[in-house]
Design an enzyme around this catalytic site. Structure first.
Site, PDB file in Angstrom:
ATOM      1  N   TYR A   1      54.803  39.719  31.578  1.00 20.26           N
ATOM      2  CA  TYR A   1      55.168  38.517  31.693  1.00 20.26           C
ATOM      3  C   TYR A   1      57.195  38.791  31.234  1.00 20.26           C
ATOM      4  O   TYR A   1      57.600  38.497  31.161  1.00 20.26           O
ATOM      5  CB  TYR A   1      55.100  37.996  29.562  1.00 20.26           C
ATOM      6  CG  TYR A   1      53.528  37.105  30.289  1.00 20.26           C
ATOM      7  CD1 TYR A   1      53.328  35.550  30.152  1.00 20.26           C
ATOM      8  CD2 TYR A   1      51.982  37.596  29.819  1.00 20.26           C
ATOM      9  CE1 TYR A   1      52.189  35.112  30.296  1.00 20.26           C
ATOM     10  CE2 TYR A   1      51.424  37.445  29.742  1.00 20.26           C
ATOM     11  CZ  TYR A   1      51.153  35.928  30.309  1.00 20.26           C
ATOM     12  OH  TYR A   1      50.124  35.704  30.569  1.00 20.26           O
TER      13      TYR A   1
ATOM     14  N   LYS B   1      47.621  35.341  37.077  1.00 19.54           N
ATOM     15  CA  LYS B   1      48.702  36.780  37.456  1.00 19.54           C
ATOM     16  C   LYS B   1      47.813  37.735  36.799  1.00 19.54           C
ATOM     17  O   LYS B   1      46.867  37.404  36.079  1.00 19.54           O
ATOM     18  CB  LYS B   1      49.685  36.429  36.860  1.00 19.54           C
ATOM     19  CG  LYS B   1      50.022  35.447  35.058  1.00 19.54           C
ATOM     20  CD  LYS B   1      48.859  36.210  34.049  1.00 19.54           C
ATOM     21  CE  LYS B   1      49.333  37.458  33.861  1.00 19.54           C
ATOM     22  NZ  LYS B   1      48.086  37.888  32.738  1.00 19.54           N
TER      23      LYS B   1
HETATM   24  P1  NAD Z   1      37.707  37.073  31.828  1.00 20.06           P
HETATM   25  O1  NAD Z   1      36.572  38.194  31.361  1.00 20.06           O
HETATM   26  O2  NAD Z   1      37.026  35.893  29.878  1.00 20.06           O
HETATM   27  O3  NAD Z   1      36.331  36.156  32.643  1.00 20.06           O
HETATM   28  C1  NAD Z   1      36.431  36.372  33.934  1.00 20.06           C
HETATM   29  C2  NAD Z   1      34.854  35.650  34.582  1.00 20.06           C
HETATM   30  O4  NAD Z   1      35.097  36.426  35.977  1.00 20.06           O
HETATM   31  C3  NAD Z   1      33.715  35.635  33.888  1.00 20.06           C
HETATM   32  O5  NAD Z   1      33.023  34.431  33.792  1.00 20.06           O
HETATM   33  C4  NAD Z   1      33.175  36.502  34.613  1.00 20.06           C
HETATM   34  O6  NAD Z   1      31.822  36.982  34.341  1.00 20.06           O
HETATM   35  C5  NAD Z   1      33.969  36.645  36.062  1.00 20.06           C
HETATM   36  N1  NAD Z   1      33.541  37.612  36.156  1.00 20.06           N
HETATM   37  C6  NAD Z   1      33.345  38.158  38.028  1.00 20.06           C
HETATM   38  N2  NAD Z   1      32.967  38.589  38.553  1.00 20.06           N
HETATM   39  C7  NAD Z   1      33.231  39.965  37.656  1.00 20.06           C
HETATM   40  C8  NAD Z   1      33.606  40.975  37.375  1.00 20.06           C
HETATM   41  N3  NAD Z   1      33.121  42.121  38.508  1.00 20.06           N
HETATM   42  N4  NAD Z   1      33.462  42.009  36.729  1.00 20.06           N
HETATM   43  C9  NAD Z   1      33.506  40.768  35.568  1.00 20.06           C
HETATM   44  N5  NAD Z   1      33.655  39.636  35.197  1.00 20.06           N
HETATM   45  C10 NAD Z   1      33.694  38.787  36.357  1.00 20.06           C
HETATM   46  O7  NAD Z   1      39.019  36.916  32.188  1.00 20.06           O
HETATM   47  P2  NAD Z   1      39.556  36.202  31.977  1.00 20.06           P
HETATM   48  O8  NAD Z   1      40.722  36.923  30.440  1.00 20.06           O
HETATM   49  O9  NAD Z   1      39.454  34.438  31.428  1.00 20.06           O
HETATM   50  O10 NAD Z   1      40.851  36.434  32.845  1.00 20.06           O
HETATM   51  C11 NAD Z   1      40.504  36.274  34.196  1.00 20.06           C
HETATM   52  C12 NAD Z   1      41.758  36.191  35.131  1.00 20.06           C
HETATM   53  O11 NAD Z   1      42.848  35.179  34.289  1.00 20.06           O
HETATM   54  C13 NAD Z   1      43.074  37.890  34.894  1.00 20.06           C
HETATM   55  O12 NAD Z   1      43.292  38.034  35.969  1.00 20.06           O
HETATM   56  C14 NAD Z   1      43.802  37.107  33.510  1.00 20.06           C
HETATM   57  O13 NAD Z   1      44.672  38.143  33.704  1.00 20.06           O
HETATM   58  C15 NAD Z   1      44.204  36.454  33.994  1.00 20.06           C
HETATM   59  N6  NAD Z   1      44.671  35.603  32.524  1.00 20.06           N
HETATM   60  C16 NAD Z   1      45.790  34.959  32.712  1.00 20.06           C
HETATM   61  C17 NAD Z   1      46.701  33.526  31.326  1.00 20.06           C
HETATM   62  C18 NAD Z   1      47.526  33.318  31.177  1.00 20.06           C
HETATM   63  O14 NAD Z   1      48.319  32.902  30.316  1.00 20.06           O
HETATM   64  N7  NAD Z   1      47.939  32.552  32.883  1.00 20.06           N
HETATM   65  C19 NAD Z   1      45.687  34.428  30.045  1.00 20.06           C
HETATM   66  C20 NAD Z   1      44.723  35.068  30.182  1.00 20.06           C
HETATM   67  C21 NAD Z   1      43.771  35.321  31.333  1.00 20.06           C
END
Ligand code: NAD
Length: 380
Positions: free
Chosen positions: A217, A130
């Site tokens: 949420y 999401k």
């Molecule tokens: P994050 O920044 O920690 O991880 C993102 C990953 O994508 C990294 O490994 C990064 O290197 C990679 N990536 C690839 N291309 C990229 C670019 N162009 N710019 C930046 N990063 C790039 O983020 P996250 O917190 O893991 O979030 C990722 C997804 O998961 C989002 O859509 C977020 O909304 C979702 N999320 C959901 C929940 C939940 O509880 N359902 C919790 C956290 C995150």
């Protein structure tokens, strides 16, 4: 995993929305359903990968990252061989990987649509985080690609797999009288030095700020709790308190009005101490969830006395269930048994559409925006 959580099925007739049986057995034998994880950031590494240990039906079989050394390190830890490690560039080769049944996309929001379409072209099912995507058009493309491929598209609404959420929905639908007012607030602090926050502050990658990331949420929860979609929304974005928030909503407040007469109002912020609250006032009783959408230890309490200070104590104690593992198993079960998904692409698209309407309101002087689009469930 226990076989029963002790919750009754929803009363007959409520059922426009799927009410997942978290523990429905699979019937296709012993092989586990294989996931490729795309994006090895915070959520993937800290929550999702460890959760496979508690899955009954799913396992991680491939990793996809821009940093192949990171993929190797994690691959070693989770027993994934080099031949199942991919980069974003050679990702399409996953089509030939028989160990991968589904791709779980955990990338910045603006990359969800592209990787979903590539995964469907590779003949895999998709679990996408999401918010589903950054525009309604992208959501439509993702749904169409899944239909064309004949594969399932699920959105990562993990709270749908939290027994506390189920208990709250059951109480909302059976013991509060007529639902009247929802109040929901979601927020967190932002650390601009941490890469996980940097893309969230960049509109081209996130599609929006606190509402897209955390407010969603409250938007999804309100719709689920009321079993109804709003017919009008309104929102106000507060002026940014720091230049780092110039591209996105740092703090937003919103209202959703329902045909039934119920109203939900909420806030989301990237500049507050952690908050995750959901309150529902009915004509006969009230529900309070705080925290409502945390990874662990959510709680729901219930007040029926008319005295606002007399809440059920202790709060409902519900056996812990790992939301992440249950979510991963759910898609596996749905594919094996061809049973409905708890959180479909259409469900995800409705939230994106409502969020866009809220942004439209906020950018036009907080004018009400009609969202009386008809019952989208009848169109699928
Ligand atoms: P994050 O920044 O920690 O991880 C993102 C990953 O994508 C990294 O490994 C990064 O290197 C990679 N990536 C690839 N291309 C990229 C670019 N162009 N710019 C930046 N990063 C790039 O983020 P996250 O917190 O893991 O979030 C990722 C997804 O998961 C989002 O859509 C977020 O909304 C979702 N999320 C959901 C929940 C939940 O509880 N359902 C919790 C956290 C995150």
């Amino acid at each position: 995993m226990a076989q029963s959580l002790g919750f009754p099925a929803p009363p007959a007739g409520l059922g426009k929305r799927p009410y997942p049986n978290l523990l429905r057995p699979m019937n296709d034998g012993p092989r586990k359903f294989g996931y490729a994880i795309v994006g090895l950031g915070k959520y993937a590494v800290n929550q999702i990968l460890p959760a496979f240990a508690e899955c009954e039906y799913a396992k991680v079989t491939a990793l996809v990252s821009g940093d192949i050394n990171k993929a190797r390190r994690l691959g070693k830890h989770y027993g994934i061989e080099e031949s199942h490690l991919y980069t974003y560039d050679n990702f399409d080769k996953i089509a030939q990987d028989p160990e991968v049944d589904a791709v779980y996309i955990i990338l910045p929001n603006s990359l969800h649509a592209d990787f979903t379409e590539r995964s469907f072209r590779a003949g895999k099912h998709v679990l996408c985080e999401k918010p589903m995507a950054v525009t309604v058009e992208e959501c439509q493309r993702m749904i169409a690609a899944g239909k064309k491929a004949g594969k399932k598209l699920m959105i990562g609404y993990r709270c749908h797999f939290d027994p506390v959420t189920h208990k709250a929905i059951e109480l909302a639908r059976t013991s509060i009288g007529k639902p009247q007012i929802i109040t929901t607030d979601n927020g967190d602090n932002t650390d601009p030095t941490d890469p996980t926050y940097q893309w969230r502050l960049t509109r081209s990658l996130s599609g929006g700020g606190a509402l897209m990331d955390l407010g969603i949420y409250g938007v999804n929860g309100s719709r689920y709790m009321l079993n109804e979609d709003p017919i009008e929304v309104q929102a106000t974005i507060m002026p940014p308190s720091d230049p780092m928030f110039r591209e996105i909503d740092e703090t937003i407040v919103w209202i959703m009005k329902y045909r039934s007469g119920a109203v939900a109002h909420g806030s989301a912020s990237f500049n507050v101490n952690a908050m995750s609250r959901f309150n529902l006032q009915g004509t006969d009783a009230s529900l309070r969830m705080d925290p409502a959408t945390s990874y662990w230890c959510n709680s729901v309490s219930h007040c029926t006395t008319g005295d606002t200070h007399t809440w059920s104590t202790p709060m409902f104690t519900i056996p812990a269930l790992n939301q992440f593992s249950a979510q991963l198993d759910h898609l596996a079960i749905s594919v094996a048994n061809n049973t409905p998904l708890a959180a479909t692409g259409e469900e995800g698209m409705q939230d994106v559409r409502l969020i866009q309407a809220m942004y439209q309101s906020a950018h036009s002087g907080s004018r009400p925006v009609s969202t009386d689009w008809g019952d989208w469930r009848k169109t699928i």
